[in-house]
Design an enzyme around this catalytic site. Structure first.
Site, PDB file in Angstrom:
ATOM      1  N   SER A  52      -2.851   0.969  -1.941  1.00 41.92           N
ATOM      2  CA  SER A  52      -3.597   2.039  -1.318  1.00 41.92           C
ATOM      3  C   SER A  52      -2.758   2.919  -0.402  1.00 41.92           C
ATOM      4  O   SER A  52      -3.181   4.030  -0.090  1.00 41.92           O
ATOM      5  CB  SER A  52      -4.756   1.447  -0.499  1.00 41.92           C
ATOM      6  OG  SER A  52      -4.259   0.732   0.617  1.00 41.92           O
ATOM      7  N   SER A 110      -0.989  -3.411  -0.944  1.00 42.57           N
ATOM      8  CA  SER A 110      -1.092  -1.977  -0.664  1.00 42.57           C
ATOM      9  C   SER A 110       0.099  -1.359   0.053  1.00 42.57           C
ATOM     10  O   SER A 110       0.183  -0.140   0.179  1.00 42.57           O
ATOM     11  CB  SER A 110      -2.351  -1.684   0.149  1.00 42.57           C
ATOM     12  OG  SER A 110      -3.480  -1.694  -0.681  1.00 42.57           O
ATOM     13  N   LYS A 165      -0.947   6.110   8.398  1.00 43.83           N
ATOM     14  CA  LYS A 165      -1.978   5.964   7.367  1.00 43.83           C
ATOM     15  C   LYS A 165      -3.352   6.240   7.979  1.00 43.83           C
ATOM     16  O   LYS A 165      -3.622   5.849   9.125  1.00 43.83           O
ATOM     17  CB  LYS A 165      -1.920   4.534   6.803  1.00 43.83           C
ATOM     18  CG  LYS A 165      -2.792   4.307   5.565  1.00 43.83           C
ATOM     19  CD  LYS A 165      -2.622   2.877   5.014  1.00 43.83           C
ATOM     20  CE  LYS A 165      -3.465   2.660   3.759  1.00 43.83           C
ATOM     21  NZ  LYS A 165      -3.339   1.280   3.226  1.00 43.83           N
TER      22      LYS A 165
END
Lengths: 494, 505
Positions: free
Chosen positions: A157, A181, A77
């Site tokens: 997210s 998330s 990420k």
């Protein structure tokens, strides 16, 4: 079957059996990524680094020195700082930022022989539930409804992570979870996401959103993979004062499939008004599966649940408003072009106005407001008290003998991108309604797919465990995964 | 602990047009903690390094970087608290103070607003002539220093040096117990002395390692007493804070001029605005920096990157047991053990190094009072004339000085010769007794030799003898002649006695 579709456990077996090589596995993923532009999951590709790491991993495998994650290609990420690789938290304000340091977690993964394919898209600074706030543009869910070709959200997210894993662009990915998330995007993409107990994973080198809530975790194709990757990510780090010095057990060895005699709590407060029929049904079926496996299903109450979302949306923005103050254009990232006569105040204002997206600005403003003199007690302090009560709710049910709690992971299946564009932001925040309590209480939680809705889209359930007992939690999740037999994959349209 | 008896000084009064005014002062002293590395990073605290060379990633506020508390900084704060007889809080916590400035890379300073590490303590501020003010300490907290912004290197750009960013400071907050500009300066002097004894701050004000914010207000006589009874600040005037003072002289001057400014405003029918002010030494005036309305809203909240700081009582006790003797105790001991005057004891305890030198010299000399005289008069004088050397750079060791004093005490040399001997030792080194032996500097106590010399002088100066017999005050001339004839080595006491006897006879 193409190699990029393998799970970590399958790939590990094939690598060790010399059926495949780490470079072959990595090449399969790199080609899958090449053809995945429409999904927009990878924002920085690191093919050269991946090939180098794969070759080194192959050497270790051949030398018989191969940890579980050795040679496994992953996506990281964009919130993780990776040395020499752009790390922007999907924000314009970190434009061009390339760290000179490696986050503890990515370093641990590299030390274990993991291969990094690239950096994954996400909501800007991890603020969002649909991956529509990224400076790199939306991520598109590889899943599509049976009745429409509309692009759907992969959740947020960690939407780049969930989409990349679901589309078999990599074997696994790192995610971070501040209010859901990891779990929400996992649920919307038919993948598994584990948020560990707060303090399990080092936050050092992970761009901070809300420090007291942020926790990294694995996003994988199976529960077993979450156990393998989770163990590789966790562990004490002296560089993070909130990291806890506790041994990390071999979670995979704890996946016995035996949950007989365990008590699974079903919290009545999670039965929201207007809950879609599909979700209610999924939840009931999940409880039945666990009962069939020998667990006791117990109705429980977590009375302060309804205050969790408002408390979360005070605490998280408060911390964020302070954590994001460092993005000021002075030392790194974006700096606005200044006009004649502009001073330091104009530099700050223009830089931050240009660099941050609207959702980040909204949260900075909320956070600044709730911390300001005169409002601090009414908002921030009250939210902290609510947080204590929510934590106590969980402690009470665990003290009553509950081993894990079963809830839906999300209020709905994946929704079309753009659908919420004109909605009240609170509508979007409601996506986190089942997940934020876990962050506020610092508990481990895992989301896993257990079925499809009428449109053929994956739906997930969430299991919440006791602090530090990720092993037991994953074992229960494994039981659910086996019973649900979820094997669907998105049809390739990209 | 010995407590020096003292009288409480009267507050300074200012005669205004409408009557007398008194002054009330509270201070916030920022003391840089003496440690090798910063409060939350491993970067060096060394002063004078190349700009931006002592900067860790966390100091520069890089994304994802986290603070980790430096245990030595905590120990230094605890030592300081113990040295100020303060309460040590076993649980304290760090808060973020949020504001934007280019030399504050994180966008917040990590400080301790809600739960400081040190609670209430006290400092005895001596003002001479037995007067002393007991100033209460409200709290001491640990916090990060900011960096340095440089605005005068380029007409269009500002530069930032982050070497100082994140260095540990102790903010030592006093109660408003200080009642004159002189007391304010004396308070800083005393605090600095204690910190230097403890080794917790080097006290270097020039480098900004010790600086003070001074809160000043004025009130009518009697109002302060009402405040003391009730601890209700409404009895006192509105205060102004003068920021960042780094010299005792400026502290005094700034308070003086600020008090007069406030009195003039009030007597003109105006009101004092609570604000932050800066002192301009060139113009000897204070200027508004920002008003209460412009004051930052710092949005303090607990730093979520740091857990509450928990320390053990045993650890505190161990630090306490290892503390050095502090100035008040040392001074009292010097007075008690060596019979020194209050003044001499103060001079010798002003710096721990002076006191250590003195005590080593006493050990070698076996005489406290003589050692005190020699250190204060001869050694300090010589060091001052020798480019203002520090006592730690003294060419004369305590053992050498003790050796000289010993020679005086055992009548081997006269006090006058001792001065010469000191100069030799200072400039050339050497063992005093050996120098005396080798250079024939020994005092002549042999009365036969002195008598022979005196007889010769008497025989050669009959007229002088007659005059001296009439006026005994002239005997000194004969003493001088004998000393001259013996090269100064004759024992002056023996010469005096002999001259008196001969002239009388």
């Amino acid at each position: 079957m193409s190699l990029n579709s393998l799970t970590i456990a399958e790939a590990r077996a094939k690598l060790r059996a010399k059926e495949i090589t780490a470079p072959e596995l990595t090449e399969a993923c790199l080609s899958a990524i090449e053809g995945s532009g429409a999904i927009n999951a990878f924002v920085h590709k690191t093919a050269d680094l991946a090939r180098e790491q794969a070759a080194a991993a192959q050497g270790r495998i051949e030398a018989g020195d191969a940890p579980d994650m050795c040679g496994i290609p992953m996506g990281i990420k964009d919130l993780f700082c990776t040395k020499g690789v752009p790390s922007q938290a999907a924000s314009g304000i970190l434009n061009g930022f390339t760290p000179e340091y490696e986050s503890t977690i990515s370093q641990k993964l590299f030390d274990a022989g993991t291969v990094m394919l690239g950096k994954l898209n996400m909501d800007e600074f991890a603020m969002g539930s649909s991956n529509e706030t990224s400076v790199y543009g939306n991520v598109v869910n590889p899943w599509r409804s049976k009745t429409s070709n509309a692009d759907l959200t992969p959740g947020g997210s960690s939407g780049g992570s969930s989409a990349a894993v679901a589309a078999d662009l990599c074997l696994a990915a790192t995610g971070t979870d501040t209010g859901g998330s990891i779990r929400q995007p996992a649920a919307l993409t038919g993948t598994v996401g584990l948020k560990p107990t707060y303090g399990r994973c080092s936050r050092w080198g992970v761009v901070a959103f809300a420090s007291s809530l942020d926790q990294a975790g694995p996003m994988t194709k199976t529960v077993r993979d979450a156990a393998i990757l989770g163990r590789a990510m966790m562990g004490h780090d002296a560089k993070d004062s909130t990291s806890v010095d506790m041994p990390v057990p071999d979670f995979e060895a704890m996946l016995t499939g035996d949950i007989r005699g365990q008590s699974i709590g079903i919290p009545k407060e999670y039965r929201m008004d207007g809950m879609p029929e599909d979700i209610a049904k999924l939840w009931a079926e999940g409880a039945d599966m666990l009962r069939d496996a020998g667990a006791k299903i117990v109705d429980i109450s977590l009375p302060h649940t309804k205050y969790a979302l408002p408390a979360y949306y005070v605490i998280a923005p408060a911390e964020a408003s302070s954590n994001l103050a460092r993005y000021d254009g002075v030392r790194f990232g974006h700096r606005a072009a200044l006009a004649q006569g502009d001073g330091i105040t104009e530099m700050y204002e223009k830089t931050r106005a240009e660099g941050f997206g609207p959702e980040v600005k909204r949260r900075i403003m909320i956070g600044t407001y709730v911390l300001s003199a005169g409002f601090y007690d009414a908002y921030y302090n009250r939210a902290r008290r609510v947080r204590t009560l929510i934590k106590k709710d969980f402690e009470d049910v665990f003290a009553q003998g509950i081993d894990a709690i079963l809830t839906p992971a999300t209020p709905s299946a994946a929704f079309p991108l753009g659908q919420m564009a004109d909605a009240d932001p609170v509508e979007m925040y409601l996506n986190d309604v089942f997940t934020v309590t876990v962050n506020l209480a610092g508990l481990p939680g895992v989301a896993l797919p257990t079925g499809l809705d009428a449109e053929g889209l994956p739906l997930g359930l969430q299991l919440i465990g006791k602090p530090w007992e990720e092993g037991a939690l994953l074992n229960t999740a494994q039981v659910l995964e086996d019973a649900a037999g979820f094997v669907s994959k998105p049809g390739k349209w990209w | 602990m010995l407590d020096t008896a003292h009288t409480t000084p009267t507050p300074k009064t200012y005669a205004g047009a409408t009557g007398d005014w008194e002054i009330v002062i509270g201070m916030e002293v920022h003391a840089q903690v003496s440690t090798r590395s910063k409060l939350f990073s491993g970067a060096s605290t060394l002063f004078g390094a190349e700009p931006n060379s002592n900067v860790a990633f966390v100091d520069a506020g890089m994304p994802g970087m986290l603070p980790v508390i430096n245990e030595e900084c905590v120990a230094q704060a605890v030592r300081t608290g113990l040295g100020l007889k303060a309460e040590i809080n076993l649980t304290s916590a760090f808060d973020r103070k949020n504001y934007f400035y280019p030399d504050l890379p994180q966008g917040y300073q990590i400080s301790q607003l809600y739960h400081p590490i040190v609670g209430e303590g006290e400092v005895l501020v001596e003002l001479g002539d037995g007067a002393a003010r007991l100033v209460r300490i409200e709290r001491i907290h640990l916090e990060q220093d900011a960096g340095k912004s440089i605005h005068d290197m380029d007409p269009n750009m500002s530069f930032v040096d982050l070497n100082r960013t994140g260095v540990a400071l102790m903010e030592i907050v006093s109660r408003p117990d200080i009642r004159s500009p002189e007391e304010a300066a004396a308070y800083v002097v005393k605090l600095r002395q204690i910190l230097r004894y403890l080794g917790t701050c080097d006290g270097n004000m020039q480098n900004g390692n010790l600086r003070a914010d001074v809160n000043v207000s004025v009130c009518r006589p009697g109002q302060y007493e009402k405040y003391q009874e009730s601890q209700d600040f409404s009895h006192l005037g509105t205060r102004c804070e003068i920021k960042n003072m780094n010299s005792m002289r400026f502290i005094q001057a700034a308070i003086e001029v600020e008090a007069k400014r406030q009195i003039a405003i009030i007597e003109d029918g105006g009101e004092i605005d609570q604000e932050t002010r800066l002192y301009d030494p060139d113009k000897n005036e204070t200027r508004s920096m920002r008003s209460k309305e412009e004051a930052h809203d710092y949005r303090y909240f607990p730093d979520p990157d740091l857990l509450p700081l928990e320390i053990e009582q045993d650890w505190v006790d161990a630090l306490g047991a290892a503390l050095p003797e502090l100035p008040d105790a040392k001074k009292a001991r010097f007075i008690g053990d060596y019979g020194l005057s209050d003044y001499d004891a103060s001079v010798l305890t002003a710096e721990a190094e002076n006191a250590a030198y003195f005590e080593a010299a006493v050990e070698a000399a076996g005489d406290g009072k003589l050692a005190a005289n020699w250190v204060i008069n001869d050694l300090f004088g010589a060091l001052k004339n020798d480019g203002d050397k520090d006592i730690t750079e003294s060419p004369v060791t305590p053992a050498q000085l003790g050796g000289i004093i010993k020679l005086i005490k055992s009548d081997v040399i006269s006090g006058k010769i001792a001065k010469d001997l000191f100069e030799i030792v200072y400039n050339e080194g050497g063992e005093p007794a050996e120098i005396v032996e080798a250079r024939g500097m020994k005092q002549v106590t042999d009365t036969g030799a002195i008598e022979a010399a005196l007889n010769e002088i008497i025989a050669a100066n009959p007229a002088q003898v007659e005059k001296a017999k009439e006026n005994p005050k002239l005997a000194g001339w004969f003493v001088g002649q004998v000393m001259k004839a013996t090269g100064g080595k004759a024992n002056p006491k023996a010469v005096n006695e002999l001259v008196a006897k001969k002239l009388a006879g």
